[in-house]
Design an enzyme around this catalytic site. Sequence first.
Site, PDB file in Angstrom:
ATOM      1  N   ASP A  82       0.856 -16.626  24.373  1.00 58.09           N
ATOM      2  CA  ASP A  82       0.963 -18.092  24.274  1.00 58.09           C
ATOM      3  C   ASP A  82      -0.367 -18.805  24.167  1.00 58.09           C
ATOM      4  O   ASP A  82      -0.394 -20.027  23.987  1.00 58.09           O
ATOM      5  CB  ASP A  82       1.722 -18.620  25.505  1.00 58.09           C
ATOM      6  N   HIS A 134      -0.193 -11.760  32.696  1.00 57.54           N
ATOM      7  CA  HIS A 134       1.057 -11.140  32.229  1.00 57.54           C
ATOM      8  C   HIS A 134       1.525 -10.134  33.266  1.00 57.54           C
ATOM      9  O   HIS A 134       0.718  -9.434  33.867  1.00 57.54           O
ATOM     10  CB  HIS A 134       0.843 -10.426  30.886  1.00 57.54           C
TER      11      HIS A 134
END
Length: 393
Positions: free
Chosen positions: A328, A271
Amino acid sequence: DTGLVTLDSGFGNTAAYKSAITYLDGEQGILRYRGYPIEQVAERGSFLETAYLLINGELPTVDELAVFQNEITQHTLLHEDVKRFYDGFPRDAHPMAMLSSVVSALSTFYQDSHNPFSEEQRHISTVRLLAKLPTIAAYAYKKAMGHPIVYPRNDLGYVENFLRMTFSVPAQDYELDPVVVNALDKLLILHADHEQNCSTSTVRLVGSSQANLFASISAGINALWGPLHGGANQAVLEMLEGIKRDGGDVDSFIRKVKDKEDGVKLMGFGHRVYKSFDPRAQIIKAAAHDVLSALGKSDELLDIALKLEEHALADSYFVERKLYPNVDFYTGLIYRAMGFPTTMFTVLFALGRLPGWIAHWHEMIKEPGSRIGRPRQVYTGVELREYVPVEAR
Ligand code: SDX
């Protein structure tokens, strides 16, 4: 005065938006919607309350929530002409392509070209998008399945309506399971906003030219589709299915990732902001267990995902690069257990992210002195030179 401030990001000044909607702390793994910790909103709230909070800045009272829910219920139906768009799509069209096309087309039905940014126009466009996106998404699924569409019902809640429009068929009405309804409502909350991610910044940039809300949201849907962004939840399932085909050998997959073989990545990991953990991933990981066991489903892919996470988090390659599971990594396993095909996973992400996109669009439009976005560049091309006629080249 453009709503931009400059932050010294260590690489020289980086232009950054000012926003009061969502707060992230990537080192501490903190995410707050209008000051409320994501853990509390996900645990105690509903998706419609979250949408109201993000867009209006405060949690709704009982009456405000009832008015908000009723307004949305009154606008869930799509104009009958919109159905004909779906006839034109090929059978295997990706639902994200249908979603962005139909949302953009809504501006041909609803956009008041005379005064697109009046308070009244901005409000009704917000209500129409929140109300119609589940219908548009369900119709996209029906197109892919070759099933007749199912109209929305006013006696059902937001998530119930979407599930029934998606999974009911003439021969068999869909039986609403509270486990599925509550889990999907929580997942939509967890996806509702995430400050200046790729798709939200896209919505702000397109909206800054004073393009209408439908056009701005359609642009956000397209940005979300990419496998490095919202498309990752579909890519995670495809990755896990590939490892399963290879006998569940997570270690050889991890070796491929570390060798950067064919640019393969550990999808659902990493991320730009979170460098310790993604608080949403932790909530979703727990929900994956709960939903699968409540539905009496076991999924070999969940076992592979858990093993993959365990081995990656013990490997210096990932730890050094601060790569942890993101939002996700586990969502697809839950969506699959609910009955959604992988091509619908990013559509579910878009349904969740819609109120965040809308909130940022309103914030940008209302920003005093807000101006058209115009990223600057550092020119790295060839210096000045004379033009040469083609005969002389
Ligand atoms: C979302 O921004 C948001 O808030 C997004 C989101 C939201 O709610 O809107 O949180 C939703 O998009 C989550 C991210 C979903 N995407 C994926 O899971 C795809 C896989 N992840 C990566 O592509 C990547 O981690 C990103 C895109 C998420 C972040 O990329 P960055 O910050 O630009 O990091 P990078 O590409 O510069 O990587 C730094 C290093 C590189 O290695 P080196 O060149 O230093 O050797 O880490 C490596 C990368 O190769 N790396 C990975 C990796 N992610 C980064 N290596 C293997 N697998 C990965 N997943």
